[in-house]
Motif scaffolding. Structure first.
Motif, PDB file in Angstrom:
ATOM      1  N   ASP A   1     -48.976 -21.946 -54.641  1.00  0.00           N
ATOM      2  CA  ASP A   1     -48.288 -22.949 -53.841  1.00  0.00           C
ATOM      3  C   ASP A   1     -49.077 -24.246 -53.936  1.00  0.00           C
ATOM      4  N   ASP A   2     -48.486 -25.280 -54.582  1.00  0.00           N
ATOM      5  CA  ASP A   2     -49.250 -26.504 -54.808  1.00  0.00           C
ATOM      6  C   ASP A   2     -48.293 -27.629 -55.198  1.00  0.00           C
ATOM      7  N   LEU A   3     -48.851 -28.860 -55.254  1.00  0.00           N
ATOM      8  CA  LEU A   3     -48.130 -30.024 -55.741  1.00  0.00           C
ATOM      9  C   LEU A   3     -48.387 -30.155 -57.234  1.00  0.00           C
ATOM     10  N   TYR A   4     -47.323 -30.205 -58.034  1.00  0.00           N
ATOM     11  CA  TYR A   4     -47.432 -30.294 -59.489  1.00  0.00           C
ATOM     12  C   TYR A   4     -46.854 -31.627 -59.965  1.00  0.00           C
ATOM     13  N   THR A   5     -47.566 -32.263 -60.898  1.00  0.00           N
ATOM     14  CA  THR A   5     -47.136 -33.540 -61.459  1.00  0.00           C
ATOM     15  C   THR A   5     -46.346 -33.269 -62.734  1.00  0.00           C
ATOM     16  N   LEU A   6     -45.064 -33.649 -62.725  1.00  0.00           N
ATOM     17  CA  LEU A   6     -44.189 -33.348 -63.854  1.00  0.00           C
ATOM     18  C   LEU A   6     -43.919 -34.562 -64.740  1.00  0.00           C
ATOM     19  N   VAL A   7     -43.729 -35.724 -64.121  1.00  0.00           N
ATOM     20  CA  VAL A   7     -43.444 -36.952 -64.868  1.00  0.00           C
ATOM     21  C   VAL A   7     -44.387 -38.034 -64.389  1.00  0.00           C
ATOM     22  N   GLN A   8     -44.980 -38.756 -65.330  1.00  0.00           N
ATOM     23  CA  GLN A   8     -45.844 -39.896 -65.006  1.00  0.00           C
ATOM     24  C   GLN A   8     -45.493 -41.036 -65.942  1.00  0.00           C
ATOM     25  N   GLY A   9     -44.797 -42.050 -65.410  1.00  0.00           N
ATOM     26  CA  GLY A   9     -44.405 -43.194 -66.209  1.00  0.00           C
ATOM     27  C   GLY A   9     -45.166 -44.439 -65.807  1.00  0.00           C
ATOM     28  N   THR A  10     -44.806 -45.550 -66.431  1.00  0.00           N
ATOM     29  CA  THR A  10     -45.471 -46.820 -66.139  1.00  0.00           C
ATOM     30  C   THR A  10     -44.642 -47.698 -65.217  1.00  0.00           C
ATOM     31  N   SER A  11     -43.346 -47.398 -65.078  1.00  0.00           N
ATOM     32  CA  SER A  11     -42.484 -48.181 -64.191  1.00  0.00           C
ATOM     33  C   SER A  11     -41.287 -47.330 -63.805  1.00  0.00           C
ATOM     34  N   ASN A  12     -40.599 -47.744 -62.745  1.00  0.00           N
ATOM     35  CA  ASN A  12     -39.429 -46.998 -62.293  1.00  0.00           C
ATOM     36  C   ASN A  12     -38.346 -46.962 -63.363  1.00  0.00           C
ATOM     37  N   ARG A  13     -37.652 -45.836 -63.426  1.00  0.00           N
ATOM     38  CA  ARG A  13     -36.564 -45.667 -64.372  1.00  0.00           C
ATOM     39  C   ARG A  13     -35.591 -44.647 -63.790  1.00  0.00           C
ATOM     40  N   GLU A  14     -34.346 -44.719 -64.191  1.00  0.00           N
ATOM     41  CA  GLU A  14     -33.385 -43.698 -63.837  1.00  0.00           C
ATOM     42  C   GLU A  14     -33.495 -42.567 -64.847  1.00  0.00           C
ATOM     43  N   GLY A  15     -33.528 -41.339 -64.351  1.00  0.00           N
ATOM     44  CA  GLY A  15     -33.655 -40.200 -65.250  1.00  0.00           C
ATOM     45  C   GLY A  15     -33.096 -38.946 -64.619  1.00  0.00           C
ATOM     46  N   GLU A  16     -33.077 -37.888 -65.402  1.00  0.00           N
ATOM     47  CA  GLU A  16     -32.644 -36.577 -64.923  1.00  0.00           C
ATOM     48  C   GLU A  16     -33.708 -35.549 -65.298  1.00  0.00           C
ATOM     49  N   LEU A  17     -34.237 -34.890 -64.299  1.00  0.00           N
ATOM     50  CA  LEU A  17     -35.238 -33.854 -64.490  1.00  0.00           C
ATOM     51  C   LEU A  17     -34.565 -32.491 -64.349  1.00  0.00           C
ATOM     52  N   THR A  18     -34.878 -31.579 -65.269  1.00  0.00           N
ATOM     53  CA  THR A  18     -34.322 -30.232 -65.220  1.00  0.00           C
ATOM     54  C   THR A  18     -35.451 -29.214 -65.244  1.00  0.00           C
ATOM     55  N   LEU A  19     -35.448 -28.306 -64.281  1.00  0.00           N
ATOM     56  CA  LEU A  19     -36.415 -27.213 -64.216  1.00  0.00           C
ATOM     57  C   LEU A  19     -35.667 -25.895 -64.351  1.00  0.00           C
ATOM     58  N   THR A  20     -36.193 -25.005 -65.195  1.00  0.00           N
ATOM     59  CA  THR A  20     -35.598 -23.679 -65.391  1.00  0.00           C
ATOM     60  C   THR A  20     -36.668 -22.623 -65.227  1.00  0.00           C
ATOM     61  N   ALA A  21     -36.449 -21.672 -64.339  1.00  0.00           N
ATOM     62  CA  ALA A  21     -37.386 -20.558 -64.153  1.00  0.00           C
ATOM     63  C   ALA A  21     -37.228 -19.604 -65.341  1.00  0.00           C
ATOM     64  N   ARG A  22     -38.221 -19.565 -66.204  1.00  0.00           N
ATOM     65  CA  ARG A  22     -38.070 -18.842 -67.466  1.00  0.00           C
ATOM     66  C   ARG A  22     -38.213 -17.326 -67.329  1.00  0.00           C
ATOM     67  N   ASP A  23     -39.207 -16.892 -66.550  1.00  0.00           N
ATOM     68  CA  ASP A  23     -39.550 -15.470 -66.610  1.00  0.00           C
ATOM     69  C   ASP A  23     -39.542 -14.761 -65.257  1.00  0.00           C
ATOM     70  N   ARG A  24     -39.672 -15.512 -64.147  1.00  0.00           N
ATOM     71  CA  ARG A  24     -39.748 -14.906 -62.817  1.00  0.00           C
ATOM     72  C   ARG A  24     -39.157 -15.865 -61.786  1.00  0.00           C
ATOM     73  N   PRO A  25     -38.862 -15.371 -60.599  1.00  0.00           N
ATOM     74  CA  PRO A  25     -38.337 -16.263 -59.550  1.00  0.00           C
ATOM     75  C   PRO A  25     -39.364 -17.314 -59.130  1.00  0.00           C
ATOM     76  N   LEU A  26     -38.841 -18.474 -58.724  1.00  0.00           N
ATOM     77  CA  LEU A  26     -39.657 -19.627 -58.356  1.00  0.00           C
ATOM     78  C   LEU A  26     -39.224 -20.148 -57.003  1.00  0.00           C
ATOM     79  N   ARG A  27     -40.189 -20.425 -56.120  1.00  0.00           N
ATOM     80  CA  ARG A  27     -39.908 -21.053 -54.837  1.00  0.00           C
ATOM     81  C   ARG A  27     -40.019 -22.574 -54.990  1.00  0.00           C
ATOM     82  N   LEU A  28     -38.965 -23.282 -54.606  1.00  0.00           N
ATOM     83  CA  LEU A  28     -38.945 -24.735 -54.670  1.00  0.00           C
ATOM     84  C   LEU A  28     -38.876 -25.302 -53.264  1.00  0.00           C
TER      85      LEU A  28
END
Length: 221
Positions: free
Chosen positions: A188-215
């Protein structure tokens, strides 16, 4: 001094919806500056210098920069049944229930679900193979997640439907030999997924590959 606010009384009194957020008051307790997000150190420092230069003058407040966000930074998004009602576009998954969802693609500041999910008060469990899509406007994207069990979970991380490019790759994202970008969730922790240089519109997709994930939540900078 560090303020301990476990009941969020101060947070709520400011009607705060951001993390981090900076509120600057003068010696008379008047709110003089609000800054949302990270990276505004120089502006805050200059505002502090302005207030220091006022000294003991009890006259009218000097004009300060406009309060409020400098850009439409996406607000924190919750996935649990208690607070996720405004985050998940097609509705929360009630606590204690398991459903199969095929939501429409996520819009701006929205979360869309695809696959099997189990609801809980404080988090949402994505079962193996389930996908979460998030539309956002930010430079950085963070998530608080945890394995739903004792073993680590491997999560596929995609930005705009593709592997996260090196220039935008957060510190917790690695690349597999086939080019897939993933995050390994060990606790249970804070994970950094995207680090850019300025704001942008985007779409992030996460898929639990092998086991269940708590979000639990997504946060932005």
């Amino acid at each position: 001094p560090v303020l301990n606010d476990p009941d969020m009384a101060v947070w709520d009194s400011f009607q705060n919806q951001y993390w981090p957020a900076t509120y600057l008051t003068d010696r008379n307790g008047r709110l003089r500056l609000t800054e949302i997000g990270e990276g505004n150190d120089a502006k805050v420092e200059q505002a502090v210098r302005t207030l220091l230069n006022e000294g003991g003058d009890a006259g009218p407040a000097t004009a300060m920069p406009e309060a409020g966000p400098p850009n439409p930074l996406t607000e924190e998004r919750y996935l649990g049944a208690d607070r996720g009602i405004s985050s998940i576009a097609e509705g929360i998954v009630p606590a204690g229930t398991t459903v199969t969802r095929h939501d429409d693609p996520a819009g701006q500041d929205e979360i869309a679900l695809s696959g099997s999910f189990t609801g809980a008060d404080q988090y949402l469990v994505a079962q193996k193979g389930a996908r979460v899509q998030l539309g956002f406007n930010a430079a950085d994207v963070y998530t608080v997640v945890a394995p739903d069990g004792p073993q680590p979970v491997t999560v596929t991380v995609e930005l705009d439907g593709k592997p996260v490019p090196p220039a935008d790759r957060g510190k917790d994202v690695t690349v597999l030999p086939d080019g897939t970008t993933v995050a390994t969730i060990t606790q249970d922790d804070l994970y950094t997924l995207v680090q850019g240089t300025s704001n942008r519109e985007g779409e992030l997709t996460l898929t639990a590959r092998d086991r269940p994930l708590r979000l639990f939540t997504f946060t932005f900078g």
